[in-house]
Design an enzyme around this catalytic site. Structure first.
Site, PDB file in Angstrom:
ATOM      1  N   TYR A 137       0.900  -1.088   0.078  1.00  0.00           N
ATOM      2  CA  TYR A 137      -0.059  -0.086  -0.046  1.00  0.00           C
ATOM      3  C   TYR A 137       0.921   1.154  -0.067  1.00  0.00           C
ATOM      4  O   TYR A 137       1.835   1.362   0.928  1.00  0.00           O
ATOM      5  CB  TYR A 137      -0.708  -0.006   1.247  1.00  0.00           C
ATOM      6  CG  TYR A 137      -2.046  -0.697   1.289  1.00  0.00           C
ATOM      7  CD1 TYR A 137      -2.940  -0.801   0.145  1.00  0.00           C
ATOM      8  CD2 TYR A 137      -2.479  -1.851   2.528  1.00  0.00           C
ATOM      9  CE1 TYR A 137      -3.948  -1.550   0.316  1.00  0.00           C
ATOM     10  CE2 TYR A 137      -3.681  -2.311   2.294  1.00  0.00           C
ATOM     11  CZ  TYR A 137      -4.500  -2.530   1.078  1.00  0.00           C
ATOM     12  OH  TYR A 137      -5.483  -3.018   1.335  1.00  0.00           O
TER      13      TYR A 137
ATOM     14  N   ASP B  26      -6.545  -0.842  -6.251  1.00  0.00           N
ATOM     15  CA  ASP B  26      -7.885  -0.729  -6.330  1.00  0.00           C
ATOM     16  C   ASP B  26      -8.544  -0.240  -4.803  1.00  0.00           C
ATOM     17  O   ASP B  26      -9.462  -0.452  -4.537  1.00  0.00           O
ATOM     18  CB  ASP B  26      -8.500  -2.078  -6.313  1.00  0.00           C
ATOM     19  CG  ASP B  26      -8.309  -3.279  -5.225  1.00  0.00           C
ATOM     20  OD1 ASP B  26      -7.500  -2.961  -4.254  1.00  0.00           O
ATOM     21  OD2 ASP B  26      -8.308  -4.447  -5.572  1.00  0.00           O
TER      22      ASP B  26
ATOM     23  N   HIS C 272     -10.307  -7.116  -5.040  1.00  0.00           N
ATOM     24  CA  HIS C 272     -10.052  -7.226  -3.450  1.00  0.00           C
ATOM     25  C   HIS C 272     -10.739  -8.030  -2.635  1.00  0.00           C
ATOM     26  O   HIS C 272     -11.283  -7.734  -1.505  1.00  0.00           O
ATOM     27  CB  HIS C 272     -10.106  -5.745  -2.882  1.00  0.00           C
ATOM     28  CG  HIS C 272      -9.102  -5.457  -2.041  1.00  0.00           C
ATOM     29  ND1 HIS C 272      -8.109  -4.481  -2.075  1.00  0.00           N
ATOM     30  CD2 HIS C 272      -8.824  -5.788  -0.605  1.00  0.00           C
ATOM     31  CE1 HIS C 272      -7.277  -4.335  -0.951  1.00  0.00           C
ATOM     32  NE2 HIS C 272      -7.854  -5.150   0.027  1.00  0.00           N
TER      33      HIS C 272
HETATM   34  C1  FNR Z   1      -7.623  -8.970   1.614  1.00  0.00           C
HETATM   35  N1  FNR Z   1      -6.976  -8.549   0.564  1.00  0.00           N
HETATM   36  C2  FNR Z   1      -6.111  -7.466   0.471  1.00  0.00           C
HETATM   37  N2  FNR Z   1      -5.546  -7.271  -0.546  1.00  0.00           N
HETATM   38  C3  FNR Z   1      -4.495  -6.231  -0.421  1.00  0.00           C
HETATM   39  O1  FNR Z   1      -3.905  -6.065  -1.374  1.00  0.00           O
HETATM   40  N3  FNR Z   1      -3.960  -5.855   0.746  1.00  0.00           N
HETATM   41  C4  FNR Z   1      -4.387  -6.049   1.882  1.00  0.00           C
HETATM   42  O2  FNR Z   1      -4.065  -5.660   2.926  1.00  0.00           O
HETATM   43  C5  FNR Z   1      -5.546  -7.138   2.020  1.00  0.00           C
HETATM   44  N4  FNR Z   1      -6.019  -7.557   3.072  1.00  0.00           N
HETATM   45  C6  FNR Z   1      -7.308  -8.376   2.961  1.00  0.00           C
HETATM   46  C7  FNR Z   1      -7.685  -8.804   4.162  1.00  0.00           C
HETATM   47  C8  FNR Z   1      -8.848  -9.498   4.257  1.00  0.00           C
HETATM   48  C9  FNR Z   1      -9.419 -10.313   5.557  1.00  0.00           C
HETATM   49  C10 FNR Z   1      -9.312 -10.199   2.854  1.00  0.00           C
HETATM   50  C11 FNR Z   1     -10.300 -11.366   2.897  1.00  0.00           C
HETATM   51  C12 FNR Z   1      -8.661  -9.880   1.601  1.00  0.00           C
HETATM   52  C13 FNR Z   1      -7.610  -8.944  -0.761  1.00  0.00           C
HETATM   53  C14 FNR Z   1      -6.907 -10.220  -1.013  1.00  0.00           C
HETATM   54  O3  FNR Z   1      -5.353  -9.926  -1.291  1.00  0.00           O
HETATM   55  C15 FNR Z   1      -7.362 -10.873  -2.302  1.00  0.00           C
HETATM   56  O4  FNR Z   1      -7.532 -10.112  -3.312  1.00  0.00           O
HETATM   57  C16 FNR Z   1      -8.687 -11.569  -1.812  1.00  0.00           C
HETATM   58  O5  FNR Z   1      -8.873 -11.873  -0.575  1.00  0.00           O
HETATM   59  C17 FNR Z   1      -9.323 -12.640  -2.943  1.00  0.00           C
HETATM   60  O6  FNR Z   1     -10.366 -13.033  -2.851  1.00  0.00           O
HETATM   61  P1  FNR Z   1     -10.618 -14.267  -2.033  1.00  0.00           P
HETATM   62  O7  FNR Z   1      -9.771 -15.483  -2.217  1.00  0.00           O
HETATM   63  O8  FNR Z   1     -10.735 -13.729  -0.413  1.00  0.00           O
HETATM   64  O9  FNR Z   1     -12.104 -14.738  -2.470  1.00  0.00           O
END
Ligand code: FNR
Length: 371
Positions: free
Chosen positions: A134, A162, A255
């Site tokens: 980030y 995103d 995301h």
């Molecule tokens: C995320 N995701 C996420 N992505 C990212 O770029 N930085 C982050 O800090 C987080 N944190 C995060 C926390 C939680 C609890 C979830 C569920 C998801 C998104 C993650 O990398 C990914 O894109 C999605 O989780 C994919 O979808 P599914 O497998 O959860 O359905």
């Protein structure tokens, strides 16, 4: 309940819900607004039908492949999810060890519960990890972070694009965030930026730079030799821009349904993206990789993404749910199930290796066509 009773990725979710506290469950499971995209992520895969070939020698099935040139036992990686300690006391470290035991790659998050040191220390000798970034409004902090992970041997930088503002995840917002956990978060708190009144998400994300734009990518290329992948691309135009700007790849992702509600699922976006990339003069699958995440819950989901041109897929919730349910052993079991399912799918499809999987194996008529 025993880990051996788990038959698929959904089973771990049920157990995680029973075992986690209310706050942790709300944070992990929530999507934004009406959670339409969250639900759609997996449902979209169910609109793609399979078109198997028979009488192919499928005595041996080889699931192995590569991501950015690094070996993986299956074209699947653990995507970054914030706050791993809400699942298990060992948090991201436990995911790291499970990834190693399973021969897959972990993407470590900026918003980790464990410190960067702890995450990097958890690696086995030679273990490959990627990093999710980030971008901080304070670019000096981002620079220090990138230099640190590059010096420590992290192999790729996934910049999340995103989330210029974190989505409204109402389940999460109903809980006032009380627990602290990340190093970055502590630093921001001393600067008085953390607002704890609107759930975990809001509390930890205030440092993210909403002014980040395409032209800023140049700064990253000047400051790191790491391959840069944009995580959260959602249409053909931006995929083409990522290629033209010199990125090493993109993740088609919404995301996990946590950002823009009514964004399409990554698998739905994949056909338009591949069609546009193939028209670009500079494009080759070897030099620009496309990944998909969101709603991957079955081996066949991985197959479908590969058939439509993805190099690999990411999983978010399945890893933290299996960690919450049974600790690192649960994560290993969950990955083993994905392997069993993909192996069976490839055998029944007549594709003995990942290289055999192609567009002729899927029917996408029921996906929305942008063009
Ligand atoms: C995320 N995701 C996420 N992505 C990212 O770029 N930085 C982050 O800090 C987080 N944190 C995060 C926390 C939680 C609890 C979830 C569920 C998801 C998104 C993650 O990398 C990914 O894109 C999605 O989780 C994919 O979808 P599914 O497998 O959860 O359905």
């Amino acid at each position: 309940l025993d880990v051996s009773q788990m038959l698929n990725a959904f089973d771990f979710e049920q157990v995680a819900k029973l075992k986690m506290n209310k706050e942790g469950w709300a944070y992990y499971s929530s999507g934004s607004d009406d959670e339409i995209t969250l639900r759609e992520n997996h449902n979209a895969f169910q609109r793609i039908w399979l078109r198997p070939r028979v009488l192919v020698d499928v005595a041996k099935i080889d699931l192995s492949s590569q991501i950015l040139g690094f070996d993986t036992s299956i074209p699947l990686y653990i995507s970054a999810t914030a706050l791993g300690r809400l699942a298990h006391p060992d948090g991201e470290q436990a995911l790291c060890r499970a990834a190693h035991a399973s021969g897959i790659i972990q993407m470590i998050p900026t918003l980790s519960s464990c410190s960067v040191d702890e995450m990097l220390d958890a690696r086995a000798d030679g273990q490959i990890v990627f990093s999710q970034l980030y971008v901080n409004q304070n670019r000096q902090r981002t620079l220090e972070y990138i230099q640190r992970i590059e010096a420590e041997g992290v192999r790729a930088l996934f910049i999340t694009v995103d989330a210029p503002q974190l989505g409204r995840r109402e389940k999460d917002m109903r809980n006032k965030f009380s627990k602290q956990g990340t190093s970055i978060q502590k630093a921001d708190e001393t600067e008085g930026k953390v607002n704890r009144d609107q759930g975990v998400t809001r509390a930890i994300s205030s440092f993210i730079d909403p002014s980040l734009k395409w032209e800023d990518l140049q700064w990253f290329f000047e400051n790191t030799k790491l391959p840069i992948i944009l995580k959260g691309v959602q249409c053909a135009e931006d995929a083409v821009l990522a290629l033209r700007y010199g990125c090493a790849g993109i993740v088609l992702s919404n995301h996990g349904g946590r950002q823009l509600d009514l964004a399409r699922s990554g698998i739905e976006v994949l056909p338009e993206v591949m069609a546009a990339l193939r028209k670009e003069p500079g494009y080759s699958k070897q030099h620009f990789e496309v990944y998909v995440d969101g709603g991957i819950r079955r081996g066949a989901d991985i197959f479908k993404a590969l058939a439509l041109g993805a190099t690999a897929v990411g999983i978010g919730r399945p890893s933290i749910y299996s960690l919450a349910a049974f600790g690192p052993e649960g994560v290993e079991r969950m990955i083993e199930i994905f392997k069993d399912e993909l192996e069976m799918c490839m055998r029944l499809m007549g594709t003995p290796s990942v290289a055999h999987i192609c567009e002729e194996h899927v029917i996408t008529r029921n996906l929305a066509d942008h063009f």
